[in-house]
Each structure stands twice: as C-alpha cells, then as structure tokens.
Scaffold this motif. Structure first.
Motif, PDB file in Angstrom:
ATOM      1  N   GLU A   1     -16.271 -29.863  15.803  1.00 44.06           N
ATOM      2  CA  GLU A   1     -17.252 -30.172  14.768  1.00 44.06           C
ATOM      3  C   GLU A   1     -16.755 -31.271  13.834  1.00 44.06           C
ATOM      4  O   GLU A   1     -17.508 -32.192  13.483  1.00 44.06           O
ATOM      5  CB  GLU A   1     -17.586 -28.911  13.962  1.00 44.06           C
ATOM      6  CG  GLU A   1     -18.771 -29.103  13.026  1.00 44.06           C
ATOM      7  CD  GLU A   1     -19.330 -27.803  12.495  1.00 44.06           C
ATOM      8  OE1 GLU A   1     -20.194 -27.852  11.598  1.00 44.06           O
ATOM      9  OE2 GLU A   1     -18.911 -26.740  12.969  1.00 44.06           O
ATOM     10  N   SER A   2     -15.475 -31.199  13.459  1.00 40.53           N
ATOM     11  CA  SER A   2     -14.898 -32.255  12.607  1.00 40.53           C
ATOM     12  C   SER A   2     -14.882 -33.592  13.341  1.00 40.53           C
ATOM     13  O   SER A   2     -15.135 -34.650  12.745  1.00 40.53           O
ATOM     14  CB  SER A   2     -13.474 -31.878  12.187  1.00 40.53           C
ATOM     15  OG  SER A   2     -13.481 -30.741  11.354  1.00 40.53           O
TER      16      SER A   2
ATOM     17  N   LEU B   1     -18.377 -35.039  13.280  1.00 43.24           N
ATOM     18  CA  LEU B   1     -18.695 -35.573  11.953  1.00 43.24           C
ATOM     19  C   LEU B   1     -18.040 -36.935  11.743  1.00 43.24           C
ATOM     20  O   LEU B   1     -18.650 -37.852  11.190  1.00 43.24           O
ATOM     21  CB  LEU B   1     -18.239 -34.598  10.865  1.00 43.24           C
ATOM     22  CG  LEU B   1     -19.099 -33.350  10.659  1.00 43.24           C
ATOM     23  CD1 LEU B   1     -18.383 -32.370   9.719  1.00 43.24           C
ATOM     24  CD2 LEU B   1     -20.460 -33.733  10.069  1.00 43.24           C
ATOM     25  N   SER B   2     -16.804 -37.073  12.195  1.00 44.77           N
ATOM     26  CA  SER B   2     -16.049 -38.303  11.936  1.00 44.77           C
ATOM     27  C   SER B   2     -16.582 -39.500  12.712  1.00 44.77           C
ATOM     28  O   SER B   2     -16.362 -40.648  12.323  1.00 44.77           O
ATOM     29  CB  SER B   2     -14.564 -38.094  12.250  1.00 44.77           C
ATOM     30  OG  SER B   2     -14.366 -37.894  13.625  1.00 44.77           O
TER      31      SER B   2
ATOM     32  N   ASP C   1     -10.621 -29.934  16.731  1.00 39.11           N
ATOM     33  CA  ASP C   1     -11.769 -29.353  16.037  1.00 39.11           C
ATOM     34  C   ASP C   1     -13.003 -30.178  16.394  1.00 39.11           C
ATOM     35  O   ASP C   1     -13.195 -31.274  15.875  1.00 39.11           O
ATOM     36  CB  ASP C   1     -11.532 -29.346  14.521  1.00 39.11           C
ATOM     37  CG  ASP C   1     -12.625 -28.613  13.757  1.00 39.11           C
ATOM     38  OD1 ASP C   1     -13.798 -28.662  14.173  1.00 39.11           O
ATOM     39  OD2 ASP C   1     -12.306 -27.982  12.727  1.00 39.11           O
TER      40      ASP C   1
ATOM     41  N   PHE D   1     -11.141 -39.740  15.929  1.00 32.70           N
ATOM     42  CA  PHE D   1     -11.415 -38.309  15.771  1.00 32.70           C
ATOM     43  C   PHE D   1     -10.199 -37.499  16.212  1.00 32.70           C
ATOM     44  O   PHE D   1      -9.365 -37.955  16.994  1.00 32.70           O
ATOM     45  CB  PHE D   1     -12.663 -37.893  16.572  1.00 32.70           C
ATOM     46  CG  PHE D   1     -12.563 -38.066  18.061  1.00 32.70           C
ATOM     47  CD1 PHE D   1     -11.904 -37.135  18.863  1.00 32.70           C
ATOM     48  CD2 PHE D   1     -13.145 -39.168  18.689  1.00 32.70           C
ATOM     49  CE1 PHE D   1     -11.821 -37.293  20.229  1.00 32.70           C
ATOM     50  CE2 PHE D   1     -13.074 -39.331  20.068  1.00 32.70           C
ATOM     51  CZ  PHE D   1     -12.401 -38.384  20.836  1.00 32.70           C
TER      52      PHE D   1
ATOM     53  N   GLN E   1     -21.140 -39.740  11.284  1.00 37.45           N
ATOM     54  CA  GLN E   1     -21.483 -40.122   9.913  1.00 37.45           C
ATOM     55  C   GLN E   1     -21.361 -41.623   9.662  1.00 37.45           C
ATOM     56  O   GLN E   1     -22.263 -42.227   9.057  1.00 37.45           O
ATOM     57  CB  GLN E   1     -20.638 -39.330   8.920  1.00 37.45           C
ATOM     58  CG  GLN E   1     -21.081 -37.884   8.788  1.00 37.45           C
ATOM     59  CD  GLN E   1     -20.385 -37.155   7.649  1.00 37.45           C
ATOM     60  OE1 GLN E   1     -19.362 -37.607   7.133  1.00 37.45           O
ATOM     61  NE2 GLN E   1     -20.938 -36.014   7.255  1.00 37.45           N
TER      62      GLN E   1
END
Length: 305
Positions: A276-277, A280-281, A274, A270, A284
């Motif tokens: 939130e990014s 997500l990484s 960021d 990651f 997911q």
C-alpha cells in the motif's frame, strides 16, 4: 499445482517439501524418478559410446513395462510411450551433456550466488543467470536475463552477456538491468566496458549507461550500490509502465489501469515491504489513485476532478 512447473523444478532439484509431496502424487512420478536414477548412473568414460542412450532407453521401457496392464486404445498407448521416451531422452542429455548451471528467481524473490571464483551475484526478482562451472577458469562468462548486481573477484576477463549487450570487467562492482526495451549498466567500483550494437563506452565508478526504447543516455550516480539490494526500487526519468512492471515483479501482483497514460515520465521510487505504501508513493506524484481488488490484482486510475 501445474505438472510442467513441478517437473521443471524437479529436474533442477529445487522442489520445496510441499511441492515434493505434490510431485509424488502426479501420474508417472515413479517412472520419472526411475529415469533420473538411470541418467545419474552413466559414467563420464561411457559418454562417447553409441549404446549409452540405448541402455538408458531400455531401462525406461523396462520401467514402463513394470506398470499394471490396462486395456488401452493402441494409438493412445503408442503415443504415450513416445511421449515418455522423449522425456527420457531430454533428461538424459540434460544430465550428461549440459554443463551449465542456471539460477533463477521468482516474482518477489531475491537471492545471492557465489560463482566458482568467489565472485558474488545478487539477483533481483524474476531474473535468471547461467554459467559453465567446468569452463570457468578459462572463460568467466555469465548470461543474464533480468537484473543482477555483481561483485567480481580479481582475475582474468569477466563477461556478462545479455540480449541487449555485452558487459566486460576486470575486478569491479556493477549492476546490469536487462528487461524488455530496457538495458542499463551502472558502475559502482573499478571500470566497466559496455557494448550494445554500435554504442561502446568505458564506464568509471559512478557512471551509468542506459538504452531505453532505443534511446541512449549517460548519467552519473552518487550511490555506492543499487537501491534494490536494500529493498528499494528507484527510477530516473522512465515511462510509468516500467515502474508498474517492476512493482509486479517485486510484489508478485497483476496491475491494470484505467484512463492512465503509462508513457508519462516518472522519477521516484517505492519500498518492497509494504504494497500500500509502495502504491501511494508512485500514484500520488502522478495524480493517480488505486484500488486493491484482490490479493494479486491492483487497479490504478486517474483521480477524478
């Protein structure tokens, strides 16, 4: 702000302007400043004299006695004097007898330090190193708690000591990561000798040495330096809880989870810029989702079918 936290940073002369203002308002701030002035006044030639600390203690008491007199419970007053003398004694020995330099980073903070021989150490978030400047020419030794990337100048033996093992080099570039139940050394240039318990290895450039949850593995890497120095955390076959711990360090957040097996193996990474990014990484690929419930709390849970 927490008084103990401010006092620790004040002792290391690391207060920010905001923290310095807060420190000036705490009880006994003037007294602490007087003690530190007294401690710095001691000369090296007087260190061996028996009465050095007696003089120091006398100054502390003299300063305390200059304060306005209030009606106090005698027992509380004596305990207060004893406490202040303990602090005075500790500060005295900190400045007179402690030759070590210590540098630490907080969560979401990184820094680079130049050692006395021009070697460079980059500290990852929530890490600490200490070394002895006075003894450096004879003993190039750094104690590490956390993670650091070293670019070592050529010279004599250079050692990095951690709770999990000892890393020995002569002019090289390498990364050492020492966290709870996690010890990893990656050599990027030159040669590195690693010793942990009974496992000893000589690493060449590109070699990696890792002990995770008491399991030893050796791998290789094509990278020329650790990814975290480029604000990327990457992982190869580690329990998901290690990923979450690193996420907390890089973003200064608290992560909780629901119906999540934190021992599942994760490979990926990651970014550090960021949140939130980053979430997500890591969620997911694991078939998970997350909630940002506040500025410093993240809840991760399994996706509902």
């Amino acid at each position: 702000m927490d008084k103990d936290y401010l006092l620790q940073k004040w002792l290391r002369n690391e207060l920010t302007d905001e923290e310095r203002e807060a420190f000036s308002k705490i009880e006994d701030a003037d007294f602490y400043n007087e003690i530190i002035t007294s401690a710095k006044a001691f000369k090296a030639s007087n260190f061996s004299k028996v009465d050095s600390f007696e003089v120091f203690k006398a100054k502390a008491l003299e300063t305390q006695n200059k304060k306005p007199v209030y009606k106090l419970n005698t027992k509380k007053y004596l305990m207060r004097i004893a406490s202040l003398l303990v602090i005075a004694f500790g500060i005295y020995f900190l400045f007179v007898f402690n030759p070590n330099t210590q540098i630490e980073t907080l969560a979401s903070e990184k820094t680079t330090i130049e050692l006395p021989d021009a070697s460079l150490v980059s500290l990852n978030a929530y890490s600490t190193i200490s070394f002895n400047k006075k003894d450096w020419k004879e003993n190039r030794l750094v104690e590490l708690d956390g993670e650091a990337y070293f670019k070592v100048s050529k010279g004599g033996q250079f050692d990095v000591k951690t709770q999990e093992g000892l890393v020995t080099v002569v002019g090289t570039e390498f990364n050492v990561k020492q966290r709870s139940n996690y010890f990893e050394v990656v050599c990027f240039e030159g040669k590195v000798k690693v010793v942990s318990d009974t496992i000893s290895r000589l690493l060449q450039a590109g070699d990696s040495y890792r002990i995770l949850n008491n399991m030893f593995t050796e791998t290789t890497t094509a990278s020329i330096k650790p990814k975290w120095t480029e604000n990327i955390s990457e992982f190869v076959s580690v329990p998901f809880k290690e990923v979450l711990a690193e996420l907390e360090r890089q973003y200064n957040i608290e992560v909780t989870f629901k119906d999540v097996n934190v021992n599942r193996i994760f490979t990926g990474g990651f970014m550090h810029n960021d949140l939130e990014s980053a979430l997500l990484s890591i969620t997911q690929p694991m078939d998970m989702t997350f909630e940002l419930s506040s500025d410093n709390l993240v809840v991760i849970h399994a996706k509902k079918n």
